[in-house]
Design a protein around this motif. Sequence first.
Motif, PDB file in Angstrom:
ATOM      1  N   SER A  17     -36.854  24.620  25.012  1.00 24.46           N
ATOM      2  CA  SER A  17     -37.864  24.714  26.058  1.00 24.46           C
ATOM      3  C   SER A  17     -37.286  24.139  27.336  1.00 24.46           C
ATOM      4  CB  SER A  17     -39.151  23.986  25.661  1.00 24.46           C
ATOM      5  OG  SER A  17     -38.900  22.640  25.320  1.00 24.46           O
ATOM      6  N   GLY A  18     -37.941  24.441  28.452  1.00 22.06           N
ATOM      7  CA  GLY A  18     -37.439  23.935  29.718  1.00 22.06           C
ATOM      8  C   GLY A  18     -38.401  24.210  30.854  1.00 22.06           C
ATOM      9  N   ILE A  19     -38.201  23.465  31.924  1.00 22.85           N
ATOM     10  CA  ILE A  19     -38.908  23.695  33.185  1.00 22.85           C
ATOM     11  C   ILE A  19     -37.870  24.192  34.178  1.00 22.85           C
ATOM     12  CG2 ILE A  19     -40.377  22.737  34.979  1.00 22.85           C
ATOM     13  CD1 ILE A  19     -41.617  22.477  32.231  1.00 22.85           C
ATOM     14  N   ARG A  20     -38.000  25.455  34.587  1.00 19.46           N
ATOM     15  CA  ARG A  20     -37.047  26.003  35.555  1.00 19.46           C
ATOM     16  C   ARG A  20     -37.197  25.311  36.908  1.00 19.46           C
ATOM     17  NH1 ARG A  20     -36.156  32.533  35.170  1.00 19.46           N
ATOM     18  NH2 ARG A  20     -35.703  32.705  32.930  1.00 19.46           N
ATOM     19  N   GLU A  21     -36.187  25.467  37.754  1.00 16.45           N
ATOM     20  CA  GLU A  21     -36.212  24.811  39.058  1.00 16.45           C
ATOM     21  C   GLU A  21     -37.329  25.336  39.941  1.00 16.45           C
ATOM     22  OE1 GLU A  21     -32.094  25.318  40.260  1.00 16.45           O
ATOM     23  OE2 GLU A  21     -31.670  23.226  39.720  1.00 16.45           O
ATOM     24  N   ASP A  22     -37.837  26.544  39.668  1.00 16.78           N
ATOM     25  CA  ASP A  22     -38.978  27.066  40.423  1.00 16.78           C
ATOM     26  C   ASP A  22     -40.312  26.633  39.818  1.00 16.78           C
ATOM     27  OD1 ASP A  22     -39.260  28.630  38.158  1.00 16.78           O
ATOM     28  OD2 ASP A  22     -38.783  30.525  39.136  1.00 16.78           O
ATOM     29  N   GLY A  23     -40.253  25.772  38.778  1.00 16.66           N
ATOM     30  CA  GLY A  23     -41.451  25.215  38.181  1.00 16.66           C
ATOM     31  C   GLY A  23     -41.990  25.975  36.989  1.00 16.66           C
ATOM     32  N   ARG A  24     -41.442  27.153  36.693  1.00 21.48           N
ATOM     33  CA  ARG A  24     -41.964  27.938  35.579  1.00 21.48           C
ATOM     34  C   ARG A  24     -41.546  27.340  34.230  1.00 21.48           C
ATOM     35  NH1 ARG A  24     -40.311  34.028  36.348  1.00 21.48           N
ATOM     36  NH2 ARG A  24     -38.417  33.032  37.210  1.00 21.48           N
ATOM     37  N   LYS A  25     -42.503  27.333  33.310  1.00 25.54           N
ATOM     38  CA  LYS A  25     -42.234  26.872  31.945  1.00 25.54           C
ATOM     39  C   LYS A  25     -41.585  28.009  31.162  1.00 25.54           C
ATOM     40  CE  LYS A  25     -46.246  23.764  31.763  1.00 25.54           C
ATOM     41  NZ  LYS A  25     -46.857  24.103  33.064  1.00 25.54           N
ATOM     42  N   GLU A  26     -40.653  27.639  30.274  1.00 27.76           N
ATOM     43  CA  GLU A  26     -39.920  28.624  29.495  1.00 27.76           C
ATOM     44  C   GLU A  26     -39.664  28.050  28.101  1.00 27.76           C
ATOM     45  OE1 GLU A  26     -36.064  31.534  30.229  1.00 27.76           O
ATOM     46  OE2 GLU A  26     -35.987  29.482  31.022  1.00 27.76           O
ATOM     47  N   SER A  27     -39.798  28.871  27.073  1.00 29.97           N
ATOM     48  CA  SER A  27     -39.516  28.391  25.722  1.00 29.97           C
ATOM     49  C   SER A  27     -38.971  29.515  24.858  1.00 29.97           C
ATOM     50  CB  SER A  27     -40.775  27.801  25.074  1.00 29.97           C
ATOM     51  OG  SER A  27     -41.773  28.783  24.900  1.00 29.97           O
ATOM     52  N   PHE A  28     -38.216  29.110  23.840  1.00 31.53           N
ATOM     53  CA  PHE A  28     -37.568  30.038  22.917  1.00 31.53           C
ATOM     54  C   PHE A  28     -37.508  29.387  21.548  1.00 31.53           C
ATOM     55  CE2 PHE A  28     -33.368  30.889  20.880  1.00 31.53           C
ATOM     56  CZ  PHE A  28     -33.572  32.213  20.506  1.00 31.53           C
ATOM     57  N   PHE A  29     -37.964  30.109  20.533  1.00 33.59           N
ATOM     58  CA  PHE A  29     -37.852  29.641  19.162  1.00 33.59           C
ATOM     59  C   PHE A  29     -37.240  30.747  18.326  1.00 33.59           C
ATOM     60  CE2 PHE A  29     -39.431  29.725  14.819  1.00 33.59           C
ATOM     61  CZ  PHE A  29     -39.062  28.463  14.374  1.00 33.59           C
ATOM     62  N   ALA A  30     -36.265  30.400  17.507  1.00 31.29           N
ATOM     63  CA  ALA A  30     -35.670  31.373  16.587  1.00 31.29           C
ATOM     64  C   ALA A  30     -35.343  30.690  15.278  1.00 31.29           C
ATOM     65  CB  ALA A  30     -34.407  31.980  17.176  1.00 31.29           C
ATOM     66  N   GLN A  31     -35.572  31.413  14.201  1.00 32.68           N
ATOM     67  CA  GLN A  31     -35.086  30.984  12.899  1.00 32.68           C
ATOM     68  C   GLN A  31     -34.442  32.186  12.231  1.00 32.68           C
ATOM     69  OE1 GLN A  31     -37.142  28.034  10.639  1.00 32.68           O
ATOM     70  NE2 GLN A  31     -36.849  29.151   8.735  1.00 32.68           N
ATOM     71  N   LEU A  32     -33.247  31.972  11.707  1.00 31.91           N
ATOM     72  CA  LEU A  32     -32.442  33.059  11.168  1.00 31.91           C
ATOM     73  C   LEU A  32     -31.930  32.696   9.785  1.00 31.91           C
ATOM     74  CD1 LEU A  32     -30.894  35.784  11.663  1.00 31.91           C
ATOM     75  CD2 LEU A  32     -29.039  34.392  12.594  1.00 31.91           C
ATOM     76  N   ASP A  33     -32.051  33.632   8.860  1.00 29.32           N
ATOM     77  CA  ASP A  33     -31.399  33.533   7.565  1.00 29.32           C
ATOM     78  C   ASP A  33     -30.003  34.132   7.748  1.00 29.32           C
ATOM     79  OD1 ASP A  33     -30.483  33.706   4.979  1.00 29.32           O
ATOM     80  OD2 ASP A  33     -32.347  34.474   4.151  1.00 29.32           O
TER      81      ASP A  33
ATOM     82  N   TYR B 208     -28.468  29.477  34.918  1.00 30.03           N
ATOM     83  CA  TYR B 208     -29.325  28.717  35.825  1.00 30.03           C
ATOM     84  C   TYR B 208     -29.648  27.398  35.139  1.00 30.03           C
ATOM     85  CZ  TYR B 208     -32.861  30.788  32.741  1.00 30.03           C
ATOM     86  OH  TYR B 208     -33.567  31.199  31.640  1.00 30.03           O
ATOM     87  N   LYS B 209     -30.224  26.480  35.889  1.00 32.87           N
ATOM     88  CA  LYS B 209     -30.515  25.148  35.383  1.00 32.87           C
ATOM     89  C   LYS B 209     -32.012  24.971  35.143  1.00 32.87           C
ATOM     90  CE  LYS B 209     -26.306  23.400  35.630  1.00 32.87           C
ATOM     91  NZ  LYS B 209     -25.590  22.920  34.411  1.00 32.87           N
ATOM     92  N   HIS B 210     -32.333  24.105  34.184  1.00 30.89           N
ATOM     93  CA  HIS B 210     -33.683  23.611  34.009  1.00 30.89           C
ATOM     94  C   HIS B 210     -33.757  22.182  34.559  1.00 30.89           C
ATOM     95  CE1 HIS B 210     -33.623  26.716  30.736  1.00 30.89           C
ATOM     96  NE2 HIS B 210     -34.847  26.919  31.178  1.00 30.89           N
ATOM     97  N   ILE B 211     -34.914  21.816  35.098  1.00 32.02           N
ATOM     98  CA  ILE B 211     -35.099  20.434  35.558  1.00 32.02           C
ATOM     99  C   ILE B 211     -35.018  19.501  34.349  1.00 32.02           C
ATOM    100  CG2 ILE B 211     -36.665  18.831  36.705  1.00 32.02           C
ATOM    101  CD1 ILE B 211     -37.889  21.281  38.141  1.00 32.02           C
ATOM    102  N   TYR B 212     -35.769  19.841  33.311  1.00 29.96           N
ATOM    103  CA  TYR B 212     -35.687  19.179  32.018  1.00 29.96           C
ATOM    104  C   TYR B 212     -35.626  20.257  30.958  1.00 29.96           C
ATOM    105  CZ  TYR B 212     -37.359  15.040  34.544  1.00 29.96           C
ATOM    106  OH  TYR B 212     -37.491  14.019  35.433  1.00 29.96           O
ATOM    107  N   GLU B 213     -34.926  19.966  29.862  1.00 28.21           N
ATOM    108  CA  GLU B 213     -34.854  20.949  28.790  1.00 28.21           C
ATOM    109  C   GLU B 213     -34.686  20.262  27.449  1.00 28.21           C
ATOM    110  OE1 GLU B 213     -31.531  23.539  29.607  1.00 28.21           O
ATOM    111  OE2 GLU B 213     -30.320  21.864  30.319  1.00 28.21           O
ATOM    112  N   ASN B 214     -35.214  20.921  26.425  1.00 24.13           N
ATOM    113  CA  ASN B 214     -35.076  20.482  25.049  1.00 24.13           C
ATOM    114  C   ASN B 214     -34.363  21.582  24.280  1.00 24.13           C
ATOM    115  OD1 ASN B 214     -35.456  19.168  22.516  1.00 24.13           O
ATOM    116  ND2 ASN B 214     -37.310  20.377  22.167  1.00 24.13           N
ATOM    117  N   THR B 215     -33.353  21.236  23.542  1.00 26.23           N
ATOM    118  CA  THR B 215     -32.617  22.237  22.750  1.00 26.23           C
ATOM    119  C   THR B 215     -32.410  21.700  21.347  1.00 26.23           C
ATOM    120  OG1 THR B 215     -30.540  21.359  23.628  1.00 26.23           O
ATOM    121  CG2 THR B 215     -31.439  23.329  24.692  1.00 26.23           C
TER     122      THR B 215
END
Length: 347
Positions: A211-227, A319-326
Motif C-alpha cells: 500500500s502507499g500514498i502517492r505524492e499527489d495524495g492518492r491512496k493505492e494498494s495491491f494484494f496478491a497471493q500466488l501458488d 514513481y515514489k510514495h510518501i509512505y508505503e508498506n510492502t
Amino acid sequence: MGMPDYELKTPTMDDFSYRPGIYQNDVDGNAILTIFSNYGILFPEGDTENPLFYFRHLNVDSVRWAGIIKLGKGFDAPQNSAHHRDIAQAGDRVNPYGKLSEKPLVYGMRGIDKPFEIAYHEDGSVTGKEGENGSILNVKCTPFPYALFTHKTSIMRAPIWLQTAISVEGTYEGKPVVGLGCHDRTFIAENATQDSLWAAGCTIYCCANYSGIREDGRKESFFAQLDVANKEKGIVFYYLEGEEPIVTDKVTLETEWYHLPYAPNDPTCVYKDATWRFADKEIHFHAKWGAKGFTEKPRMEKLGYSHCFGEWYEGKTPYKHIYENTFTENMEAIDKRIKEAGYVVHD
C-alpha cells in the motif's frame, strides 16, 4: 450461478463478529472466527529509512505471538528485536475476542498479564495499544476503501477476509509515528479445527500486500497471493483512488531467488526484485529490508519462511510514495522446490 471465490466490499460490524453472515453457508461450513492479525510498517517521527514492523497474531482466546522488529538492512538480512519480552506473548492471559462495548459497538481483545488492546470500531477504524495505557504503541488506523473476502473455494483455501490497507497514526514510545498496515481474519467450519487450515495450504506460497500514498495524495494498494508451483493460480486485488478496483485470479510473478547469507545450511530463499503481472497491470517491487518472521530472533526452525520489504510502483514509469508498506511473505520457499517451479535460484 454458484458462489464466487471472492468478493470485494466495505466491511460491516457483522463481519467483525465471531460468526459473520457472509460465511454462514454450506461452502464455507457456517464458519467461525479462529485467527486474526494486525500488522504494518511504522516510521517513528517520520523516519522512512529505519522502519519498524509490528505484528500481533491472535487466536480468539489466546496470543499466538507478537513483536515489534527492526527490519534488517538489506533484502536478505535478519531482523532485530525492538519489543518482544515486554509485550504479551503466547501463554499470557487475555480476555477472549468479543464485544468490548455495546454502544457504540466495538469488537476486540485485551491482554490481562501484559496490557494490549486491539479494537474494531463502527466507522471501520482500528485502534491498537501495546503497554500500559499505550506506552509502547498507541495508534489509530483508518482503512482504505474495500476489503477482500475470500471463500473456501478460492486460492486462499479458507474463508478469510482482509482489510489490505490501513493508514496508521499515533505514538510509538511516546513520540509521533505514522505508517501503513493491514488486518485480516481467518475462519474455519464450525465443526473443524485449526489443523484443517494447515492441511489445505499451498505448495509454495508467495504473498504481497503493498500500500502507499502517492505524492499527489492518492491512496493505492495491491494484494496478491500466488501458488508458485501452479504458476498463474492466485488472487489479486488492486486499488487506486479515483479508479475502479481490479480483482482477478490470473497473476504471474517474475523474479529470481537468493539464499539467506546468515543461514548457510538453510534451503530457504527470498527474492530482491520482482514484477507481478495481472490484467493490463504490472507491479514492480524492490526490496531494501529483510526479516525471517516477526519474532525476537529469526525463525530458523521454519524452513522456507522468509520476508522482505522495500518500495513499489505500478506501470512502466517509476514513481515514489510518501509512505508505503510492502509486506512480502514466502512460505515453503525452499531452493529445490523453487527450481522445480522453473525459477532461477542463485547459489
